[in-house]
Motif scaffolding. Sequence first.
Motif, PDB file in Angstrom:
ATOM      1  N   GLY A 158       0.795  -1.224   0.000  1.00 23.63           N
ATOM      2  CA  GLY A 158       0.000   0.000   0.000  1.00 23.63           C
ATOM      3  C   GLY A 158       0.825   1.270   0.000  1.00 23.63           C
ATOM      4  O   GLY A 158       0.277   2.360  -0.219  1.00 23.63           O
ATOM      5  N   ILE A 159       2.118   1.176   0.250  1.00 24.10           N
ATOM      6  CA  ILE A 159       2.991   2.349   0.202  1.00 24.10           C
ATOM      7  C   ILE A 159       3.556   2.459  -1.213  1.00 24.10           C
ATOM      8  O   ILE A 159       4.148   1.507  -1.727  1.00 24.10           O
ATOM      9  CB  ILE A 159       4.126   2.249   1.228  1.00 24.10           C
ATOM     10  CG1 ILE A 159       3.552   2.132   2.647  1.00 24.10           C
ATOM     11  CG2 ILE A 159       5.052   3.466   1.114  1.00 24.10           C
ATOM     12  CD1 ILE A 159       2.678   3.292   3.081  1.00 24.10           C
ATOM     13  N   PRO A 160       3.376   3.602  -1.858  1.00 31.04           N
ATOM     14  CA  PRO A 160       3.827   3.727  -3.248  1.00 31.04           C
ATOM     15  C   PRO A 160       5.338   3.638  -3.383  1.00 31.04           C
ATOM     16  O   PRO A 160       6.084   3.941  -2.455  1.00 31.04           O
ATOM     17  CB  PRO A 160       3.315   5.120  -3.653  1.00 31.04           C
ATOM     18  CG  PRO A 160       3.025   5.832  -2.395  1.00 31.04           C
ATOM     19  CD  PRO A 160       2.708   4.807  -1.361  1.00 31.04           C
ATOM     20  N   ASP A 161       5.772   3.230  -4.574  1.00 33.19           N
ATOM     21  CA  ASP A 161       7.209   3.051  -4.798  1.00 33.19           C
ATOM     22  C   ASP A 161       7.933   4.388  -4.914  1.00 33.19           C
ATOM     23  O   ASP A 161       9.155   4.418  -5.128  1.00 33.19           O
ATOM     24  CB  ASP A 161       7.475   2.170  -6.017  1.00 33.19           C
ATOM     25  CG  ASP A 161       6.908   2.744  -7.296  1.00 33.19           C
ATOM     26  OD1 ASP A 161       6.964   2.055  -8.321  1.00 33.19           O
ATOM     27  OD2 ASP A 161       6.393   3.883  -7.272  1.00 33.19           O
ATOM     28  N   ARG A 162       7.221   5.491  -4.756  1.00 28.79           N
ATOM     29  CA  ARG A 162       7.884   6.795  -4.672  1.00 28.79           C
ATOM     30  C   ARG A 162       8.684   6.913  -3.368  1.00 28.79           C
ATOM     31  O   ARG A 162       9.563   7.752  -3.253  1.00 28.79           O
ATOM     32  CB  ARG A 162       6.852   7.921  -4.735  1.00 28.79           C
ATOM     33  CG  ARG A 162       6.024   7.959  -5.994  1.00 28.79           C
ATOM     34  CD  ARG A 162       5.108   9.165  -6.047  1.00 28.79           C
ATOM     35  NE  ARG A 162       4.133   9.189  -4.956  1.00 28.79           N
ATOM     36  CZ  ARG A 162       4.237   9.962  -3.888  1.00 28.79           C
ATOM     37  NH1 ARG A 162       5.261  10.797  -3.738  1.00 28.79           N
ATOM     38  NH2 ARG A 162       3.297   9.921  -2.941  1.00 28.79           N
ATOM     39  N   PHE A 163       8.351   6.054  -2.408  1.00 31.71           N
ATOM     40  CA  PHE A 163       9.043   6.049  -1.120  1.00 31.71           C
ATOM     41  C   PHE A 163      10.140   4.988  -1.153  1.00 31.71           C
ATOM     42  O   PHE A 163       9.890   3.834  -1.519  1.00 31.71           O
ATOM     43  CB  PHE A 163       8.074   5.730   0.029  1.00 31.71           C
ATOM     44  CG  PHE A 163       7.126   6.847   0.340  1.00 31.71           C
ATOM     45  CD1 PHE A 163       6.013   7.073  -0.445  1.00 31.71           C
ATOM     46  CD2 PHE A 163       7.340   7.672   1.444  1.00 31.71           C
ATOM     47  CE1 PHE A 163       5.125   8.105  -0.168  1.00 31.71           C
ATOM     48  CE2 PHE A 163       6.457   8.706   1.738  1.00 31.71           C
ATOM     49  CZ  PHE A 163       5.361   8.925   0.929  1.00 31.71           C
TER      50      PHE A 163
END
Lengths: 122, 106
Positions: free
Chosen positions: B56-61
């Motif tokens: 659920g955490i985007p790969d932008r992080f």
Amino acid sequence: EVQLEESGGGVVQPGGSLRLSCTASGFTFDDYAMHWVRQAPGKGLEWVSLISGDGTTTYYADSVKGRFTISRDNSKNDLYLQMNNLRTEDTALYYCAKDIFDYYSGSYFDHWGQGSLVTVSS
Amino acid sequence: SYEVTQPVSVSMALGQTARITCEGNNIGSKNVHWYQQKPGQAPVLVIFRDFNRPSGIPDRFSGSNTGNMAALTINRARAGDEADYYCLVWDGSTVVFGGGTKLTVL
């Protein structure tokens, strides 16, 4: 779905006592260590205490050692924090948090409650 | 006792990259975890064990950890990334949070 719900916060005078509770659901409670983390108004997160899944291992931050006691009742899926000799600097929102393991140095918290506010003031 | 230091604030333009650091003595030998906290909400895990993203955490992080510095990098910043960010490490049997970094997206 994992849920953690804190209760027991309120206003207490310096030197007084309060017991916080955290009721857990949605997972096998005694398989996991649990933590208390607090956040003073407008400040950062401060870890307070942890307890292992079976309740036999506990650790505390230096700031609360000797005044706070963490415990759990695995038959009720409840976590507790008994806070004695409270100081004004203990004023904070207190979160309970679930560890991803039973006690393991280096782990992290995957679920948090919404917090219970404790205000220590005369 | 072990201490970790974060910058108090970081600013970045919308769509740019932000880097939030967490410094500590030989922190590269520890597992570092990162939490995002928005006003009035409980913290949310965004990176665990240095560079892993929860579902659920985007790969932008993304995260890194070497030597005396761990870092959380946020690519292509969005207004919704504005929050306080905290690193977490263990000092033996106790947990240490960084002081937190307020991320502002301009």
